[in-house]
Design a protein around this motif. Structure first.
Motif, PDB file in Angstrom:
ATOM      1  N   PHE A 455      55.072 132.764 107.511  1.00 53.66           N
ATOM      2  CA  PHE A 455      54.711 131.338 107.494  1.00 53.66           C
ATOM      3  C   PHE A 455      53.553 130.955 106.574  1.00 53.66           C
ATOM      4  N   HIS A 457      52.520 129.970 103.483  1.00 53.97           N
ATOM      5  CA  HIS A 457      53.246 129.554 102.282  1.00 53.97           C
ATOM      6  C   HIS A 457      52.342 129.238 101.091  1.00 53.97           C
ATOM      7  N   GLU A 525      50.266 119.711 109.163  1.00 58.80           N
ATOM      8  CA  GLU A 525      51.154 119.498 110.316  1.00 58.80           C
ATOM      9  C   GLU A 525      52.200 118.413 110.017  1.00 58.80           C
ATOM     10  N   ASN A 528      54.731 119.617 107.577  1.00 56.59           N
ATOM     11  CA  ASN A 528      55.751 120.391 108.287  1.00 56.59           C
ATOM     12  C   ASN A 528      56.718 119.474 109.006  1.00 56.59           C
ATOM     13  N   ASN A 529      56.148 118.438 109.651  1.00 52.86           N
ATOM     14  CA  ASN A 529      56.995 117.553 110.449  1.00 52.86           C
ATOM     15  C   ASN A 529      57.939 116.715 109.602  1.00 52.86           C
ATOM     16  N   ARG A 537      61.345 122.754 115.042  1.00 53.82           N
ATOM     17  CA  ARG A 537      60.430 122.797 113.910  1.00 53.82           C
ATOM     18  C   ARG A 537      59.197 123.658 114.182  1.00 53.82           C
ATOM     19  N   TYR A 540      59.026 126.889 112.760  1.00 51.67           N
ATOM     20  CA  TYR A 540      59.117 127.045 111.321  1.00 51.67           C
ATOM     21  C   TYR A 540      58.057 126.187 110.651  1.00 51.67           C
ATOM     22  N   ALA A 541      56.809 126.519 110.918  1.00 56.39           N
ATOM     23  CA  ALA A 541      55.721 125.681 110.417  1.00 56.39           C
ATOM     24  C   ALA A 541      54.855 126.469 109.453  1.00 56.39           C
ATOM     25  N   SER A 542      54.552 125.845 108.300  1.00 58.14           N
ATOM     26  CA  SER A 542      53.690 126.522 107.340  1.00 58.14           C
ATOM     27  C   SER A 542      52.302 126.706 107.915  1.00 58.14           C
TER      28      SER A 542
END
Ligand code: HDE
Length: 730
Positions: A455, A457, A525, A528-529, A537, A540-542
């Motif tokens: 995660f 990134h 955040e 990501n959203n 989600r 799968y969050a940076s």
């Protein structure tokens, strides 16, 4: 000739079963032969079709016409869905030392063995006929014809990739290819669909930095690094495995052109890289790379702050040094582009005992794709029988038939076990060279998810950016400003600015300025959203940790090899009345160092020197362009200097060479020509000998140190530092 040199250097035993000799048996040479149909009938008239009378209708009976036209109608095969534009060459690979401590791969354990290779370089996005100079990743695919079967190292010139999971590959490629409604733009990522996708794929941040850097604009295929990208496995005879990343290090150094230059080359010579590779090999200047490996013992798998299975991460060379373990030399051009370069089928799944896969989810997906794609591209399951794809070792199995089958398998059995043929062909035990997959323990739930260890990134994107020299950073800023400047949607531009801000606020700020926008205040955040996903989600969050390494020298081209002018192309601008000594002394010295020198004059043919000597001209100012050369020299000679000074194309040539930061030299007798350029008045007031190597411009006496300094300057490749402070219109 190149071909002879490579053959001569081989031991007789090697010659018997190597790839060149195998291919030789398929080569057709029609010199001195009668023209025939495909069935061997001698043709009497290939100029006229069979007609009812000399003005009459063509007869359907004309089987010669029909055969010729039918074959022609079917001469094209589908181009590769990616990497369609490519160029290839034959060569050899030799390991320096026995690597059996790490791998049992025979070709890596015997320093005496010479393994034939076929290497194809490519761009990714463009069609077969697109320009070599697109801003793009370059494919670097190597087929080793080893004594244990083919090993294909199907890599790129960048060490990471845009996505972490193969399931996103079709989306990535659909986004970068020309847009589906109007098929524009060709071979370019500077458009809405690409950046729409990228701005919602934070995992691509690291690769985007590479793709926006000068790495995407190589000076030559011969001056690019190559990378296997994924982490692979080495396995030794004891079954002990370690992780390995593969590298190719070019002996000529890693060099790039400028973006403005690349765009010009695309018009002046869209085959620039193809021609460069071909010409160098024909001239016997064989391109060479060292094979490098970064080896990580299995016990250290979790020692890093990134996951070894994540293809968006590299292992910094500061953490695991690259060991150079062998050398590849490309020494022979293909005989036939279609039969070799087009029909070659690489597959990341072609491995040999001693090399194995890891669970990198991108690699795993590739293992399916490469055979599948050949079924349509090469027309069926027998593409391994095409000469360029055949291994140099015998093939024996129970597979049979299919379109275009060429092997005539003898006997009744095409199954196993069989008693009729004593169970032939037999399976090989591991000790007999039989391939056994690495015995990795897997104990897991079946799940569609991504590991949390994937995660982060942004930290390696930042590491890459921070490791660049100032000019390299400027180029990245300019590239992003250009690409996003071509994007029509402001929302996409803004979302991308928010992504860039996660990498480097300064970079994002400069790009925002160029776009006339502000960086939107989008927290990670929210970023990501904003990414569409299934309900999960949160899974799968940076993340954006700082990263423990501030910079890595290996990531900047500023630290590359800069001490050779071998194969560099130098222009000498001259006209009638040139001083012969001033021209020849520099020309000869450059050629002695391995450079390629062209004399460029206002027109083709010959020029007559001051001393009344005829000098032949290689290109005219009309056929040549400064973007096709690495450096330029103006010799003395009253009339020549006066002609060039008044010749707008010659002055433009010099201005453009300056703009692209190339080395420029002039005999002091030709100073007037330089004085007519834009850049001359931009040179610093204190400009003198000591500043020469900073600015890359030298005016001097051809009989003194001018040539030596000029050679040193060309070896330095480009003088990027002068680019921004001394911008000129050209
Ligand atoms: Fe490829 N790739 N790729 N790729 N790739 C192809 O195979 C694919 C990826 C690479 O000169 C195709 O024969 C998938 C990474 C090179 O012939 C196709 C995924 C890397 C070449 C294919 C990737 C590469 C290809 C198209 C994600 C660097 C040119 C024609 C899972 C390590 C080989 C063909 C040549 C070619 C699929 C990602 C390198 C469609 C599905 C990562 C150098 O099979």
């Amino acid at each position: 000739m190149a071909k002879k040199t490579s053959e001569k250097s081989k031991a007789p035993a090697q010659q018997e079963n190597d790839k060149t000799n195998q291919l030789e048996s398929f080569v057709a040479d029609s010199s001195g032969q009668f023209m025939t149909t495909n069935h061997g009938l001698k043709i009497n008239d290939d100029q006229n079709s069979l007609k009812a009378g000399d003005r009459g209708a063509t007869l359907l009976e004309d089987f010669i016409l029909r055969e010729k036209i039918t074959h022609f109608d079917h001469e094209r095969i589908p181009e590769r869905i990616v990497h369609a534009r490519g160029s290839a060459a034959h060569g050899t690979f030799k390991v320096y030392e026995d690597m059996s401590e790490w791998t049992k791969a025979a070709f890596l354990c015997d320093p005496g063995a010479e393994t034939p290779v076929f290497v194809r370089f490519s761009t990714v996005a463009g069609s077969r006929g697109s320009s070599d100079l697109a801003r793009d990743v370059r494919g670097f695919a190597v087929k080793f014809y080893t004594q244990e079967g083919n090993f294909d190292l199907v890599g790129n010139n960048m060490p990471v990739f845009f996505i972490q999971d193969a399931i996103k590959f079709p989306d990535l490629i659909h986004a970068v290819k020309p847009e589906p409604d109007n098929e524009m733009p060709q071979a370019a990522s500077a458009h809405d669909t690409f950046w729409d996708f990228i701005s919602q794929m934070p995992e691509s941040s690291h690769m985007v930095m590479w793709a926006m850097s000068d790495r995407a604009l190589p000076r030559s295929y011969r001056m690019m690094e190559g990378f296997g990208v994924h982490t692979f496995r080495f396995v030794n005879t004891e079954g002990v495995a370690s992780f390995v990343k593969f590298h190719w290090k070019p002996l000529l150094g890693v060099h790039s052109v400028a973006w403005d230059e690349a765009q010009n080359i695309s018009g002046k010579d869209p085959d620039f890289h193809r021609r460069d590779l071909w010409d160098a090999i024909e001239a016997g200047a064989f391109p060479e790379w060292e094979l490098g490996v970064q080896i990580v013992p299995e016990a250290d798998e979790f020692k890093f702050e990134f996951d070894l299975l994540d293809p968006t991460k590299l292992i910094p060379e500061e953490l695991v040094p690259v060991q150079r373990i062998g050398k590849m030399t490309l020494n022979r051009n293909p005989e036939n582009f279609f039969s070799e370069t087009e029909q070659v089928a690489f597959h990341v799944g072609h491995i040999v005992p001693g090399i194995d896969f890891t669970n990198d989810p991108l690699l795993q997906g590739r293992l399916f794709s490469y055979t599948d794609t050949q079924l349509i591209r090469l027309g069926g399951p027998n593409f391994h029988e095409i000469p360029i794809n055949r291994p140099v070792v015998p093939v024996a199995n129970n597979q049979r038939d299919g379109y275009m089958r060429q092997t005539i398998n003898r006997g009744k059995t095409s199954y196993g076990p069989n008693a009729i043929a004593n169970n032939d062909p037999q399976q090989a035990k591991a000790a007999e060279g039989g391939f056994v997959s690495y015995n990795e323990r897997i104990d897991a739930k079946k799940i569609r998810a991504r590991s949390r260890s994937f995660f982060d990134h942004f930290s390696q994107a930042r590491l890459f950016f921070n490791s660049q020299s100032d000019p390299e950073k400027n180029h990245i800023t300019d590239a992003l400003s250009f690409e996003l400047g071509k994007v029509k949607s402001v929302a996409i531009r803004e979302r991308m600015l928010a992504v860039l801000a996660q990498i480097d606020k300064g970079l994002a700020g400069e790009v925002a300025y160029a776009l006339g926008l502000h960086i939107p205040k989008i927290a990670l955040e929210d970023l990501n959203n904003s990414i569409p996903a299934d309900g999960d989600r949160a899974e799968y969050a940076s993340t954006n940790p700082k990263g423990s390494l501030a910079t890595s020298d290996a990531l900047s081209m500023a630290h590359t090899v800069k001490d050779t002018i071998k194969t560099r192309k130098i222009a000498i601008l001259a006209a009638d009345g040139v001083n012969e000594k001033s021209l020849s002394s520099v020309k000869d010295a450059l050629i002695a160092e391995g450079a390629v020198v062209h004399i460029i004059a206002p027109k083709l043919g010959e020029i007559i020197s001051e001393e009344n000597k005829k000098i032949s001209v290689d290109e005219s100012l009309l056929t040549a362009a400064s973007v096709l050369y690495d450096a330029v020299y103006v010799p003395a000679g009253g009339n020549s200097v006066a002609t060039l000074e008044a010749e707008a194309d010659a002055i433009h040539f010099l201005n453009e060479a300056f703009k692209h930061c190339k080395a420029i030299a002039a005999d002091e007798g030709a100073l007037q020509v330089l004085e007519s350029t834009y850049f001359f008045k931009k040179l610093p007031a204190d400009y003198e000998e000591e500043t020469v190597l900073r600015e890359g411009i030298i005016v001097g006496d051809h009989a003194s140190s001018l040539t030596k300094t000029f050679i040193k300057m060309i070896g330095m490749h480009r003088f990027w530092e002068r680019e921004n402070p001394r911008k000129i219109p050209a």
